[in-house]
Design a protein around this motif. Structure first.
Motif, mmCIF file in Angstrom:
data_model
loop_
_atom_site.group_PDB
_atom_site.id
_atom_site.type_symbol
_atom_site.label_atom_id
_atom_site.label_comp_id
_atom_site.label_asym_id
_atom_site.label_seq_id
_atom_site.Cartn_x
_atom_site.Cartn_y
_atom_site.Cartn_z
ATOM 1 N N THR A 93 2.430 9.555 -6.423
ATOM 2 C CA THR A 93 2.852 10.914 -6.501
ATOM 3 C C THR A 93 4.061 11.159 -7.437
ATOM 4 O O THR A 93 4.382 12.435 -7.373
ATOM 5 C CB THR A 93 3.195 11.181 -5.058
ATOM 6 O OG1 THR A 93 4.706 10.595 -4.791
ATOM 7 C CG2 THR A 93 2.241 10.920 -3.893
ATOM 8 N N ARG A 96 0.992 4.215 -2.952
ATOM 9 C CA ARG A 96 0.838 5.556 -2.762
ATOM 10 C C ARG A 96 1.990 6.284 -3.284
ATOM 11 O O ARG A 96 1.590 7.328 -3.695
ATOM 12 C CB ARG A 96 0.434 5.865 -1.149
ATOM 13 C CG ARG A 96 -0.812 5.234 -0.546
ATOM 14 C CD ARG A 96 -1.071 6.000 0.722
ATOM 15 N NE ARG A 96 -0.137 5.302 1.833
ATOM 16 C CZ ARG A 96 -0.159 4.295 2.554
ATOM 17 N NH1 ARG A 96 -1.227 3.514 2.289
ATOM 18 N NH2 ARG A 96 0.741 4.049 3.297
ATOM 19 N N ARG A 156 0.855 -1.289 0.069
ATOM 20 C CA ARG A 156 -0.099 0.086 0.071
ATOM 21 C C ARG A 156 0.861 1.243 0.263
ATOM 22 O O ARG A 156 0.797 2.160 -0.989
ATOM 23 C CB ARG A 156 -1.113 0.077 1.233
ATOM 24 C CG ARG A 156 -2.089 -1.037 0.955
ATOM 25 C CD ARG A 156 -3.029 -0.661 2.160
ATOM 26 N NE ARG A 156 -2.773 -0.700 3.404
ATOM 27 C CZ ARG A 156 -2.870 -1.894 4.244
ATOM 28 N NH1 ARG A 156 -3.537 -3.052 3.541
ATOM 29 N NH2 ARG A 156 -2.268 -1.698 5.560
#
Length: 433
Positions: free
Chosen positions: A250, A246, A242
């Motif tokens: 970005t 994430r 996870r």
């Protein structure tokens, strides 16, 4: 003078000898290959110009303290290979061989079959009975021979049109050009084989099969730079996954995230629980590998052209069975909703390299208690310094591993930047008196 015996003369062994050799230490390189092939190993011995490095030239220096060395060497040879280019693997093999020739070492031609630790000094026992004395041994065994799937029976294995190891010199010469060919695997090895076979005027298609049917992702022509950093602590694989997702969201491109993670991979691997590592290997590793080990853009274009023309097909399926047929083999593939059988004229095992634990020397080390398997069962167990861990759980100061031989206990340990760093670290460790 203390003696370091390096077992293995491929990339890992060459990088070790290059970094460890010096006036104070005697280095002996044990490998059965003739002197002109030292440093090349299986990966860089190829002469096929379509086989390219899957990293840019800027990352491929053999010298830890001179990152431009490979690019500089190419320029000295009159080769138009710049830092951002993907050089032919044969060129990199020439480079490693050339740099190894500048090191101070002795070459003993032979196959190491076991280590004798019964005396004050170690003995590297060779096939035929000769023993090479050592104060320490560095296991640079590289990649083992591919392990065939369980469906490869002895009847299949002994067929003249079954290729168990495509890196054996001349192995692909016996693959007919007028019959369909099954490639077991869809990774980088399968793509190398597909490009080699398709360049020989083939008149029948290639079928590459793996459980997930995943192909390596391509490099970008121009790689953007990462804009952020990644940090994570935790022993759970799902939490790590996870966090990586994430972070990747970005960045300008997911490749930025993968490349930023690379120097941290072993730290992240070591902090995972053993159960989490096993779950990663079972469920995630295949996806990580196709993103981590990418195709050069030129290779990606060639593969796309082969698929578009019908020369290469990829399938996500399990191999249920293989039996000998009238003109080759009958293969039964198990897809999600059905089983399909069809005849193929030849089979090439492209499952990728095996591990050190299955080699002759690796099995002997396990049998003698000088080694044990890592907690996941992937390979030989080593500690954070690369010292081999014995059956008693104690690391040895006299037996060390480098490169792919560390795979299992370490994860990011098969590429040149990591191996040269390991070799440089070994050079700083004194040989046991």
């Amino acid at each position: 003078m203390q003696t370091t015996v390096v077992v293995g003369g491929g990339c890992s062994g060459a990088l070790t000898a290059i970094h460890v050799s010096g006036p104070a230490d005697r280095v002996v390189l044990v490998d059965p290959a003739p002197a002109n092939l030292l440093g090349r190993g299986a990966a860089y011995r190829t002469t096929d110009p379509t086989h390219l490095l899957n990293s840019r030239a800027a990352a491929m220096s053999a010298l830890a303290d001179t990152p431009t060395d490979f690019v500089d060497w190419c320029r000295e040879q009159g080769l138009s290979i710049g830092p951002a280019d993907f050089a032919p693997r044969a060129v990199f093999g020439d480079y490693l061989h050339d740099r190894l020739r500048g090191a101070d070492f002795e070459h003993v031609r032979g196959v190491a079959i076991r280590l004798d630790a019964s005396q004050e000094r170690l003995g590297v026992v060779l096939r035929g009975g000769r023993t090479v004395a050592a104060d320490r041994v560095v296991l640079a065994l590289g990649h083992g021979a591919p392990a065939g799937p369980l469906s490869i029976t002895s009847a299949v294995r002994t067929h003249p049109y079954y290729v168990g190891n495509p890196w054996t010199p001349g192995a692909l010469d016996r693959v007919p050009g007028d019959v369909p060919v099954l490639l077991i695997g869809t990774g980088l090895t399968a793509l190398d084989v597909a490009m080699s076979l398709s360049g020989r005027g083939r008149r029948a298609p290639l079928h590459a099969v793996s459980r997930r049917g995943l192909l390596p992702q391509p490099h970008l022509e121009t790689q953007p730079k990462a804009t952020g950093t990644f940090a994570h602590d935790g022993a759970d694989a799902r939490g790590l996954l996870r966090a990586v997702r994430r972070y990747a969201a970005t960045e300008p491109d997911w490749r930025c995230a993968v490349d930023t993670l690379r120097p941290q991979i072993d730290r992240l691997w070591w902090q995972l629980s053993v159960d989490a590592r096993r779950r990663f290997l079972q469920h995630v590793a295949a996806y990580w590998e196709v993103h981590r080990h990418r195709m050069a853009p030129t290779v990606a274009a060639r593969v796309a052209a082969l698929r578009d023309s019908g020369a290469l097909f990829t399938h996500a399926a399990a191999i249920h069975s293989i039996r000998r047929g009238e003109r080759g083999f009958v293969v039964t593939l198990r897809f999600k909703d059905r089983d399909v059988s069809w005849p193929v004229g030849a089979i090439v095992n492209c499952t990728g390299p095996g591990g050190a634990a299955t080699s002759t020397l690796g099995r002997a080390l396990l049998d003698d208690g000088l080694a044990r398997r890592d907690p996941t069962g992937t390979g030989l167990d080593v500690d954070g310094h690369g010292r081999l861990v014995g059956r008693d759980g104690e690391p040895s100061d006299r037996i060390l591993a480098i490169g792919p031989t560390r795979r299992g206990a370490w994860w990011e340990t098969t590429a040149v930047p990591e191996i040269r760093s390991q070799a440089a670290a070994l050079a700083r460790v004194p040989v046991p008196a």
